[in-house]
Design an enzyme around this catalytic site. Sequence first.
Site, mmCIF file in Angstrom:
data_model
loop_
_atom_site.group_PDB
_atom_site.id
_atom_site.type_symbol
_atom_site.label_atom_id
_atom_site.label_comp_id
_atom_site.label_asym_id
_atom_site.label_seq_id
_atom_site.Cartn_x
_atom_site.Cartn_y
_atom_site.Cartn_z
ATOM 1 N N ASP A 15 5.563 18.079 -45.848
ATOM 2 C CA ASP A 15 5.362 17.663 -44.469
ATOM 3 C C ASP A 15 6.582 18.056 -43.642
ATOM 4 O OD1 ASP A 15 4.197 16.064 -42.275
ATOM 5 O OD2 ASP A 15 5.869 14.713 -42.695
ATOM 6 N N ASP A 17 7.761 16.694 -39.746
ATOM 7 C CA ASP A 17 8.480 15.656 -39.010
ATOM 8 C C ASP A 17 8.627 14.400 -39.851
ATOM 9 O OD1 ASP A 17 9.842 14.446 -36.990
ATOM 10 O OD2 ASP A 17 8.248 14.571 -35.520
ATOM 11 N N ASP A 213 6.467 11.615 -45.712
ATOM 12 C CA ASP A 213 7.006 10.318 -45.332
ATOM 13 C C ASP A 213 5.956 9.348 -44.818
ATOM 14 O OD1 ASP A 213 6.819 12.017 -42.899
ATOM 15 O OD2 ASP A 213 7.601 10.222 -41.915
#
Length: 330
Positions: A15, A17, A213
Site C-alpha cells: 500500500d 499512503d 496500514d
Amino acid sequence: MAGRLLDTCDALLVDLDGTVYRGGEAVPGVPAALDAVRADGVAVRFVTNNASRSPSAVAAHLTGLGITADPGEVSTSAQAGALVLAEHLAPGAEVLIVGSPALADEVRAVGLVPTDHAGPRTAAVVQGLAQDIAYPLLAEATVAVRAGALWVACNVDKTIPTERGLLPGNGALVAAVREATDAEPVVAGKPAAPLMEASIAASGAKAPLVVGDRLDTDIEGAAAVGIPSLFVLSGVDTPASLLAAEPHRRPTHVARDVAGVFRPEAELAVGPKAAWSVAGGTVRGDGDPLDLLRALCAVAWSTGLPRLRADGDAADRALTALGLSISAIG
C-alpha cells in the site's frame, strides 16, 4: 538470514499512503527497505486505491520522495475498474467517467469510449475520486445508473488522509449516487478482489504478501483473495483497532513498518509470545511491546479480551507504548 518473513514470499503488494509515505514524506527507513527487498530478488508492487493518478504520476511522486519506483510496478484502482468494465462491455461501449483524466485514460486503454454526459448509448458509469467532481456530474451518473447502466466504483474508501486530516473519499461520493439510485456498484479496488487479483497477475507472484496500514482495505483485501498480510503501524489503524478487528480484517503478521519483512517470520506472526503472559486479563512479562500486541491479538481473536491489568512496571510501560489504556480496551 533464514526464517525471515521476506523468505516466505516472492512479491510484496505494498500500500502507499500510511505504509510507504505519510503526507509529503516517506516513512522513515522504508525507501532503503524496499531497495533491499528488490536486492533480495523479491518483486515490489505498489497497490493503491487512488484512482485519480496514472501509474506514471504515482511513480514520479514516489521517486520525488526518494523511493525507487517504476510505472510498471504500480497497480491502481482505476486500472482495476477499467478491467472490470472490459469484462462486461463490448469494445467501443460508452462509459460515463466520474473521476479524473487518468481514469478516462485507463478506460480508453481497454477499448472503451469515455463520456461526461449520460445518454442512450451510455453502457456504464465508472466512479473514482477527483477533487473537482461537482453536483452536475453526480447527477449524470444518477441518470445513467437509473437507466440501467453498469456501475463500477474504483473504490469505496469513505475518507482519504491528508496533511489537514481525513477528507471525503470516493466512498462518500459513491454514497450520494447510491442514495439517489438504490443501486450498488461493482467495486474494483481494495478490499474487493479485482485490484488484488490484477496486482498478483502483474507481479507474476506465486506467493505474494500484502503490506498495509488499513484493516478495512489492505488487510481485508488480502483476506478476500486468500493471501497472507503484514499489518504495519505506520498509518491509519492502531493497536486498539487491530484488537477489535473482525475475522475478515485480521492480518497474519504485525510489524512497526515495512522493514519488518526482514524480521523472523515466527516473531511477526500473531500468536503467543514467550516474553509475555496474558491470562485472565492480567499482562505479565517484559519485552517488545509489539510482541505483546501479537500475543494480545491471539487472545482477543479467540476468546475476547477482558479488562486488562498490568502486573508490573514493564507490562504497564508496554501497554502505554501501544496506547492500550485500560479505559480504551476494557
